[in-house]
Scaffold this active site. Structure first.
Site, PDB file in Angstrom:
ATOM      1  N   GLU A 136      13.481 -17.792 -14.140  1.00 32.91           N
ATOM      2  CA  GLU A 136      13.011 -16.432 -14.415  1.00 32.91           C
ATOM      3  C   GLU A 136      11.983 -16.439 -15.558  1.00 32.91           C
ATOM      4  O   GLU A 136      10.969 -15.728 -15.504  1.00 32.91           O
ATOM      5  CB  GLU A 136      14.216 -15.535 -14.742  1.00 32.91           C
ATOM      6  CG  GLU A 136      13.918 -14.162 -15.316  1.00 32.91           C
ATOM      7  CD  GLU A 136      13.116 -13.235 -14.406  1.00 32.91           C
ATOM      8  OE1 GLU A 136      12.783 -13.620 -13.273  1.00 32.91           O
ATOM      9  OE2 GLU A 136      12.789 -12.127 -14.856  1.00 32.91           O
ATOM     10  N   GLU A 189       3.456 -14.794 -14.007  1.00 32.42           N
ATOM     11  CA  GLU A 189       2.928 -13.582 -13.372  1.00 32.42           C
ATOM     12  C   GLU A 189       2.132 -12.699 -14.331  1.00 32.42           C
ATOM     13  O   GLU A 189       1.204 -12.025 -13.905  1.00 32.42           O
ATOM     14  CB  GLU A 189       4.008 -12.775 -12.650  1.00 32.42           C
ATOM     15  CG  GLU A 189       5.024 -12.099 -13.520  1.00 32.42           C
ATOM     16  CD  GLU A 189       6.077 -11.360 -12.709  1.00 32.42           C
ATOM     17  OE1 GLU A 189       5.761 -10.761 -11.690  1.00 32.42           O
ATOM     18  OE2 GLU A 189       7.246 -11.390 -13.140  1.00 32.42           O
ATOM     19  N   LYS A 232       8.245 -15.046 -15.165  1.00 33.29           N
ATOM     20  CA  LYS A 232       7.690 -13.991 -16.028  1.00 33.29           C
ATOM     21  C   LYS A 232       6.387 -14.452 -16.649  1.00 33.29           C
ATOM     22  O   LYS A 232       5.409 -13.712 -16.670  1.00 33.29           O
ATOM     23  CB  LYS A 232       8.650 -13.630 -17.168  1.00 33.29           C
ATOM     24  CG  LYS A 232       9.837 -12.764 -16.877  1.00 33.29           C
ATOM     25  CD  LYS A 232       9.555 -11.315 -16.595  1.00 33.29           C
ATOM     26  CE  LYS A 232       9.349 -11.112 -15.113  1.00 33.29           C
ATOM     27  NZ  LYS A 232      10.531 -10.873 -14.317  1.00 33.29           N
ATOM     28  N   ASN A 289      -0.236   1.333   5.907  1.00 32.68           N
ATOM     29  CA  ASN A 289       0.522   0.426   5.048  1.00 32.68           C
ATOM     30  C   ASN A 289       1.191  -0.590   5.965  1.00 32.68           C
ATOM     31  O   ASN A 289       1.820  -0.196   6.940  1.00 32.68           O
ATOM     32  CB  ASN A 289       1.574   1.248   4.272  1.00 32.68           C
ATOM     33  CG  ASN A 289       2.680   0.396   3.692  1.00 32.68           C
ATOM     34  OD1 ASN A 289       2.447  -0.750   3.318  1.00 32.68           O
ATOM     35  ND2 ASN A 289       3.878   0.959   3.627  1.00 32.68           N
ATOM     36  N   GLY A 290       1.042  -1.886   5.651  1.00 32.34           N
ATOM     37  CA  GLY A 290       1.697  -2.899   6.487  1.00 32.34           C
ATOM     38  C   GLY A 290       0.674  -3.832   7.099  1.00 32.34           C
ATOM     39  O   GLY A 290      -0.464  -3.926   6.631  1.00 32.34           O
ATOM     40  N   LYS A 298       4.117  -3.898  -7.318  1.00 27.59           N
ATOM     41  CA  LYS A 298       5.513  -3.729  -7.734  1.00 27.59           C
ATOM     42  C   LYS A 298       6.453  -3.850  -6.545  1.00 27.59           C
ATOM     43  O   LYS A 298       7.545  -4.373  -6.665  1.00 27.59           O
ATOM     44  CB  LYS A 298       5.649  -2.362  -8.417  1.00 27.59           C
ATOM     45  CG  LYS A 298       7.031  -2.041  -8.952  1.00 27.59           C
ATOM     46  CD  LYS A 298       7.322  -2.852 -10.182  1.00 27.59           C
ATOM     47  CE  LYS A 298       8.733  -2.672 -10.680  1.00 27.59           C
ATOM     48  NZ  LYS A 298       9.180  -3.853 -11.440  1.00 27.59           N
ATOM     49  N   ARG A 345       2.713   0.174  -5.462  1.00 30.12           N
ATOM     50  CA  ARG A 345       2.650  -0.515  -4.175  1.00 30.12           C
ATOM     51  C   ARG A 345       1.367  -1.331  -4.012  1.00 30.12           C
ATOM     52  O   ARG A 345       1.178  -1.977  -2.975  1.00 30.12           O
ATOM     53  CB  ARG A 345       2.703   0.505  -3.037  1.00 30.12           C
ATOM     54  CG  ARG A 345       4.056   1.134  -2.932  1.00 30.12           C
ATOM     55  CD  ARG A 345       4.045   2.234  -1.894  1.00 30.12           C
ATOM     56  NE  ARG A 345       5.404   2.429  -1.450  1.00 30.12           N
ATOM     57  CZ  ARG A 345       5.925   1.881  -0.380  1.00 30.12           C
ATOM     58  NH1 ARG A 345       5.192   1.130   0.398  1.00 30.12           N
ATOM     59  NH2 ARG A 345       7.176   2.076  -0.078  1.00 30.12           N
ATOM     60  N   HIS A 392      14.353 -36.719 -13.111  1.00 25.72           N
ATOM     61  CA  HIS A 392      14.156 -37.149 -11.716  1.00 25.72           C
ATOM     62  C   HIS A 392      12.736 -36.848 -11.231  1.00 25.72           C
ATOM     63  O   HIS A 392      12.505 -36.745 -10.030  1.00 25.72           O
ATOM     64  CB  HIS A 392      15.196 -36.487 -10.817  1.00 25.72           C
ATOM     65  CG  HIS A 392      16.593 -36.877 -11.171  1.00 25.72           C
ATOM     66  ND1 HIS A 392      17.102 -38.128 -10.921  1.00 25.72           N
ATOM     67  CD2 HIS A 392      17.573 -36.195 -11.822  1.00 25.72           C
ATOM     68  CE1 HIS A 392      18.336 -38.204 -11.374  1.00 25.72           C
ATOM     69  NE2 HIS A 392      18.647 -37.046 -11.933  1.00 25.72           N
ATOM     70  N   CYS A 400       0.826  -1.204   0.000  1.00 25.12           N
ATOM     71  CA  CYS A 400       0.000   0.000   0.000  1.00 25.12           C
ATOM     72  C   CYS A 400       0.864   1.260   0.000  1.00 25.12           C
ATOM     73  O   CYS A 400       2.018   1.236   0.413  1.00 25.12           O
ATOM     74  CB  CYS A 400      -0.929   0.094   1.220  1.00 25.12           C
ATOM     75  SG  CYS A 400      -1.804  -1.415   1.581  1.00 25.12           S
ATOM     76  N   TRP A 421      -2.941  -2.725  -1.372  1.00 23.83           N
ATOM     77  CA  TRP A 421      -2.720  -4.127  -1.744  1.00 23.83           C
ATOM     78  C   TRP A 421      -3.284  -4.928  -0.580  1.00 23.83           C
ATOM     79  O   TRP A 421      -2.784  -4.835   0.545  1.00 23.83           O
ATOM     80  CB  TRP A 421      -1.236  -4.404  -1.938  1.00 23.83           C
ATOM     81  CG  TRP A 421      -0.979  -5.791  -2.456  1.00 23.83           C
ATOM     82  CD1 TRP A 421      -1.069  -6.198  -3.748  1.00 23.83           C
ATOM     83  CD2 TRP A 421      -0.564  -6.927  -1.692  1.00 23.83           C
ATOM     84  NE1 TRP A 421      -0.750  -7.532  -3.843  1.00 23.83           N
ATOM     85  CE2 TRP A 421      -0.431  -8.007  -2.599  1.00 23.83           C
ATOM     86  CE3 TRP A 421      -0.293  -7.160  -0.349  1.00 23.83           C
ATOM     87  CZ2 TRP A 421      -0.047  -9.282  -2.194  1.00 23.83           C
ATOM     88  CZ3 TRP A 421       0.084  -8.426   0.058  1.00 23.83           C
ATOM     89  CH2 TRP A 421       0.211  -9.471  -0.864  1.00 23.83           C
TER      90      TRP A 421
HETATM   91  C1  F6R Z   1       8.978 -10.455 -10.820  1.00 23.46           C
HETATM   92  C2  F6R Z   1       9.217  -9.407  -9.854  1.00 23.46           C
HETATM   93  C3  F6R Z   1       9.349  -9.779  -8.428  1.00 23.46           C
HETATM   94  C4  F6R Z   1      10.457  -8.936  -7.766  1.00 23.46           C
HETATM   95  C5  F6R Z   1      10.502  -9.221  -6.264  1.00 23.46           C
HETATM   96  C6  F6R Z   1      11.607  -8.450  -5.586  1.00 23.46           C
HETATM   97  O1  F6R Z   1       8.905  -9.951 -12.115  1.00 23.46           O
HETATM   98  O2  F6R Z   1       9.276  -8.248 -10.195  1.00 23.46           O
HETATM   99  O3  F6R Z   1       9.600 -11.136  -8.268  1.00 23.46           O
HETATM  100  O4  F6R Z   1      11.671  -9.242  -8.364  1.00 23.46           O
HETATM  101  O5  F6R Z   1       9.268  -8.865  -5.696  1.00 23.46           O
HETATM  102  O6  F6R Z   1      11.415  -7.081  -5.719  1.00 23.46           O
HETATM  103  P1  F6R Z   1      12.607  -6.090  -5.455  1.00 23.46           P
HETATM  104  O7  F6R Z   1      13.627  -6.323  -6.511  1.00 23.46           O
HETATM  105  O8  F6R Z   1      11.984  -4.721  -5.551  1.00 23.46           O
HETATM  106  O9  F6R Z   1      13.145  -6.380  -4.092  1.00 23.46           O
END
Ligand code: F6R
Length: 607
Positions: A479, A486, A483, A98-99, A602, A27, A502, A2, A74
């Site tokens: 990764e 998500e 990607k 927030n939290g 994010k 956020r 395995h 948030c 969030w």
């Molecule tokens: C995936 C993604 C997340 C961030 C993770 C860490 O695309 O963006 O997995 O990598 O939440 O975020 P930061 O780098 O801001 O600590």
């Protein structure tokens, strides 16, 4: 998670609060809301879903008032409905949070037993009730907040206003960031400097346990013992510009395309072209003494750490441990003398990584941080800041931050190797040469965008997708799967290619696309053997390799994606591009919300 913003201004504040929320939407975007104090009354607008919904509501029914608080959510406790949207009003108190208030349940029970009624399922409403209860016991607003703060367990940042005192805004933080902005006859609070950037550049970062009593004319900060303290006012340097997508359809696409430039920008601050050396920012720390490295991060940044483990162990011969930040403290890690702790984070605010950083510091480790947001909590708390220069990353799925983190990780690995006497000048020259090839190789990779777009429909129809890689391409497989899941919501998993047989090979049939990341080189033949084992069982393979690899193993695939031939060290930086583009195009094909996928945010500022 948030985002919070609060303004005591002269003149109406709703537009400026909304602008602050736009900067904080990274956020969370489950719901948003705003409340002003106007003519001795609270006036509030809230809306579930994206901020655009609140903006529409405000346009239909404008919010007057020259002081107010606003919030983008969030969801942690309670569904993302309007009732659960902040700000929460109880009697004379309006509050944003927030939290997570971890002890909200017993507090709520206590308040219900006293006959108080709750209108939401949130933990936040408990705090508003607690403050209101103190007011009804005769305490003034400031004392009421001071009485309540010690009762709250967890991590939080709060913004509180009062109907009876329109020139008062109280901010408090414990475990979640909060800044105070100083204006000209007006003052502000915000979750970060970016939120306040168009309002002021004069910022004070509150420290753990601090709370601030803000009026239009004055700010007084108190520490956790309620002692009046001074927190330095610094120039935030945060840009007041709102990012735009340029000619791109999505921020994610723009950020994928920015990579050759931002990786070059990042490398420029770590490479000394004349000396043909890799350098780190000036630091009073001797890397030669490092005997172990502990890397901690989350999500995409964690995969950078995994690749870093390959590089540091191979080049510097220093053992590396790598942990998910959320697991790190709880497994009670063993710290040894001369251990370097390294955190990796785009936002610099991820709660788990921040907590791990603090744990390492408390345990006596010197800490380094590969961090993108220079004003973030982690950037301010690490001993050795190793910045990435990716610029603001807006798309929720991390792309350009990932490759910039890899560039810095490579620089760290090379510096450790030199400090440990494991790298000759000639070897370092060669690495510099390869690193300087990265931006061009990435541009080359971007040149295959149209082909990748054409493959997307084949993947979009799948229910499950597997990714395979070996060595540093194994984290790339992880990764790739992250990607894809998500942003396209397709179930995907990444495996070390040798692990397939395995267990995961049981998943293979002709409905499961298998994305194989295999640059030609020392590990190629082994990866291809694993790929062929899967093909023999019907796997629909997309092979990402260079011309040599495709010539050797491209037969019987449903598609190939050709990358330039690059040195194995820089392959992860280059192969990130097709992996990102594939996920992007699949998501676009499926029509999902690429930049703001469901349920995500994010910056993950809760544990
Ligand atoms: C995936 C993604 C997340 C961030 C993770 C860490 O695309 O963006 O997995 O990598 O939440 O975020 P930061 O780098 O801001 O600590």
């Amino acid at each position: 998670m948030c985002g919070i913003v609060g303004i005591l201004g002269h003149g109406p504040v709703a537009d400026r609060l909304l602008d602050g929320l736009k900067r904080l939407e990274y956020r969370g975007y489950d719901s948003s809301g705003m409340c002003t104090v106007h003519d001795g009354q609270f006036d509030r607008r809230r809306a579930p879903g994206k901020l655009a919904n609140l903006a529409r509501r405000l346009a239909e029914d404008p919010l007057p008032g020259d002081g107010g608080i606003a919030h983008t959510r969030w969801a942690t406790h309670g569904a993302p409905t309007e009732d659960n949207a902040h700000p929460h009003i109880v009697g004379d108190v309006v509050l944003v949070h927030n939290g997570i208030i971890e002890n909200f349940k017993p507090l709520r029970d206590e308040l219900i037993a006293e006959g108080r009624q709750f209108l939401s399922q949130t933990d936040t409403e408990v705090v508003a009730h607690l403050v209101d209860r103190e007011l009804s016991r005769g305490f003034k607003p400031k004392e009421a907040v001071a009485n309540v703060l010690p009762r709250l367990h967890g991590a939080f940042a709060l913004g509180v206003m009062f109907k009876s005192e329109p020139d008062l805004l109280i901010g408090a933080r414990l475990g979640a960031p909060l800044t105070v902005g100083y204006g000209d006859g007006e003052n502000f609070i915000g979750s970060d400097a970016l939120a306040l950037a168009p309002l002021t550049q004069r910022i004070a970062y509150l420290e753990e346990g601090d709370w601030a009593v803000v009026t239009r004319a004055h700010v007084q900060v108190y520490d956790k013992n309620n002692e009046a303290v001074e927190r330095p006012i610094v120039n935030s340097g945060a840009s007041g510009q709102l990012m735009d997508k340029g000619n791109h359809r999505h921020f994610m696409q723009k950020e994928i395309y920015e990579q050759p430039v931002v990786v070059a920008q990042t490398l420029r601050s770590y490479l000394r072209p004349l000396e043909e050396q890799v350098a780190l920012p000036d630091m009073e720390f001797d890397l030669a003494g490092v005997e172990r490295v502990a890397i901690v991060a989350c999500g995409t940044a964690y995969y950078v750490g995994m690749i870093g483990k390959y590089w540091i162990e191979q080049l510097a011969r220093i053992p590396v441990e790598i942990d998910f930040a959320s697991e790190f403290r709880y497994r009670d890690p063993v710290f040894t003398p001369n251990m370097l702790g390294v955190v990796i984070s785009q936002s610099g605010e991820t709660a788990d990584t921040l907590a791990a950083l603090r744990h390492m510091k408390e345990s006596g480790l010197t800490t380094g941080g590969i961090i993108n947001v220079p004003t973030s909590s982690m950037a301010r708390e690490v001993d050795l800041l190793l910045p990435t220069h990716a610029g603001p990353e807006i798309g929720v799925a991390s792309t350009k931050a990932f490759t910039c983190q890899l560039a810095v990780m490579a620089a760290l690995a090379v510096n450790l190797a030199r400090a440990k006497g494991k790298l000759t000048a000639e070897e370092e020259r060669e690495i510099v040469h390869h690193l300087r090839e990265v931006p061009e190789a990435m541009s080359h990779a971007l040149g295959h965008d149209a082909e990748i777009e054409a493959i997307a429909p084949k993947i979009a129809a799948a229910r499950d997708v597997l990714y395979l890689g070996r060595g540093p391409e194994y984290p790339m497989a992880l990764e790739g799967a992250l990607k894809l899941k998500e942003i396209s919501y397709i179930h995907a998993e990444g495996y070390a290619s040798g692990e397939m047989k395995h267990g995961p090979i049981a998943l293979i049939d002709d409905s499961v696309p298998l994305i194989v990341i295999a640059p030609s080189g020392p590990l190629f033949d082994k990866t291809v053997s694993n790929m062929q084992e899967a093909q023999a069982r019907g796997a629909q393979v997309v092979l990402i390799s260079d011309a040599e690899g495709i010539a050797q193993a491209g037969e019987n695939t449903i598609a190939t994606i050709e990358m330039p031939k690059v040195h194995p060290l820089i392959a992860p930086l280059v192969y990130a591009v097709p992996v990102q583009l594939l996920a992007y195009h699949v998501a676009v094909f499926k029509g999902t919300d690429v930049d703001q996928p469901r349920n995500l945010a994010k910056s993950v500022t809760v544990e």
